[in-house]
Scaffold this motif. Sequence first.
Motif, mmCIF file in Angstrom:
data_model
loop_
_atom_site.group_PDB
_atom_site.id
_atom_site.type_symbol
_atom_site.label_atom_id
_atom_site.label_comp_id
_atom_site.label_asym_id
_atom_site.label_seq_id
_atom_site.Cartn_x
_atom_site.Cartn_y
_atom_site.Cartn_z
ATOM 1 N N LEU A 4 46.762 25.764 20.006
ATOM 2 C CA LEU A 4 46.879 27.205 19.817
ATOM 3 C C LEU A 4 45.748 27.926 20.528
ATOM 4 N N LYS A 5 44.542 27.413 20.426
ATOM 5 C CA LYS A 5 43.407 28.032 21.103
ATOM 6 C C LYS A 5 43.610 28.005 22.618
ATOM 7 N N GLY A 6 44.167 26.914 23.137
ATOM 8 C CA GLY A 6 44.463 26.820 24.561
ATOM 9 C C GLY A 6 45.465 27.876 25.003
ATOM 10 N N ARG A 7 46.484 28.121 24.195
ATOM 11 C CA ARG A 7 47.478 29.158 24.516
ATOM 12 C C ARG A 7 46.849 30.540 24.490
ATOM 13 N N GLU A 8 46.002 30.789 23.519
ATOM 14 C CA GLU A 8 45.321 32.084 23.446
ATOM 15 C C GLU A 8 44.449 32.294 24.674
ATOM 16 N N THR A 9 43.764 31.265 25.102
ATOM 17 C CA THR A 9 42.907 31.354 26.273
ATOM 18 C C THR A 9 43.741 31.622 27.522
ATOM 19 N N LEU A 10 44.865 30.929 27.674
ATOM 20 C CA LEU A 10 45.742 31.139 28.817
ATOM 21 C C LEU A 10 46.323 32.549 28.798
ATOM 22 N N GLN A 11 46.750 33.012 27.637
ATOM 23 C CA GLN A 11 47.272 34.377 27.524
ATOM 24 C C GLN A 11 46.190 35.381 27.913
ATOM 25 N N GLN A 12 44.973 35.184 27.442
ATOM 26 C CA GLN A 12 43.883 36.090 27.781
ATOM 27 C C GLN A 12 43.606 36.076 29.281
ATOM 28 N N PHE A 13 43.736 34.900 29.911
ATOM 29 C CA PHE A 13 43.563 34.781 31.356
ATOM 30 C C PHE A 13 44.566 35.660 32.080
ATOM 31 N N PHE A 14 45.837 35.571 31.683
ATOM 32 C CA PHE A 14 46.865 36.384 32.336
ATOM 33 C C PHE A 14 46.609 37.869 32.142
ATOM 34 N N ILE A 15 46.198 38.250 30.952
ATOM 35 C CA ILE A 15 45.922 39.661 30.683
ATOM 36 C C ILE A 15 44.738 40.144 31.520
ATOM 37 N N ASN A 16 43.682 39.354 31.590
ATOM 38 C CA ASN A 16 42.459 39.778 32.275
ATOM 39 C C ASN A 16 42.534 39.703 33.789
ATOM 40 N N TYR A 17 43.203 38.691 34.333
ATOM 41 C CA TYR A 17 43.113 38.442 35.770
ATOM 42 C C TYR A 17 44.406 38.680 36.539
ATOM 43 N N LEU A 18 45.537 38.585 35.882
ATOM 44 C CA LEU A 18 46.800 38.733 36.591
ATOM 45 C C LEU A 18 47.537 40.016 36.220
ATOM 46 N N TYR A 19 46.922 40.813 35.383
ATOM 47 C CA TYR A 19 47.535 42.055 34.913
ATOM 48 C C TYR A 19 47.600 43.074 36.041
ATOM 49 N N ILE A 20 48.779 43.598 36.268
ATOM 50 C CA ILE A 20 48.970 44.615 37.302
ATOM 51 C C ILE A 20 49.507 45.875 36.638
ATOM 52 N N ASP A 21 48.884 46.992 36.914
ATOM 53 C CA ASP A 21 49.379 48.287 36.446
ATOM 54 C C ASP A 21 50.344 48.787 37.514
ATOM 55 N N GLU A 22 51.642 48.526 37.298
ATOM 56 C CA GLU A 22 52.652 48.908 38.284
ATOM 57 C C GLU A 22 52.679 50.406 38.532
ATOM 58 N N CYS A 23 52.378 51.184 37.519
ATOM 59 C CA CYS A 23 52.384 52.646 37.679
ATOM 60 C C CYS A 23 51.267 53.096 38.605
ATOM 61 N N ALA A 24 50.047 52.635 38.333
ATOM 62 C CA ALA A 24 48.902 53.033 39.152
ATOM 63 C C ALA A 24 49.028 52.501 40.576
ATOM 64 N N ALA A 25 49.600 51.304 40.724
ATOM 65 C CA ALA A 25 49.736 50.682 42.039
ATOM 66 C C ALA A 25 50.975 51.199 42.787
ATOM 67 N N LYS A 26 51.726 52.102 42.146
ATOM 68 C CA LYS A 26 52.966 52.641 42.723
ATOM 69 C C LYS A 26 53.952 51.524 43.070
#
Length: 86
Positions: A4-26
């Motif tokens: 479970l901790k591994g999944r939380e860490t992976l989820q946090q990775f995606f949120i922090n590093y792969l998150y794209i704001d499609e609106c701001a990036a047009k």
Amino acid sequence: GSDLKGRETLQQFFINYLYIDECAAKMHYCHANTVCVNLPGLYRCDCIPGYIRVDDFSCTDNEVKRCSQVGVGPAEVMASCFGSAL
């Protein structure tokens, strides 16, 4: 446990590093009369006040379109088509 901790860490990775704001990036398909609303992993197009949804990406203030949807909108929309409240 540790899985479970591994999944939380992976989820946090995606949120922090792969998150794209499609609106701001047009990087969205929202058309005129809409506002792009960024959500985690996706976005949506909301109608600006006074406009009605045409599809997932566009809105209109066209009275013909509005009246073609009579019965599915609020009483104010129906009243504008018939000239009086129902």
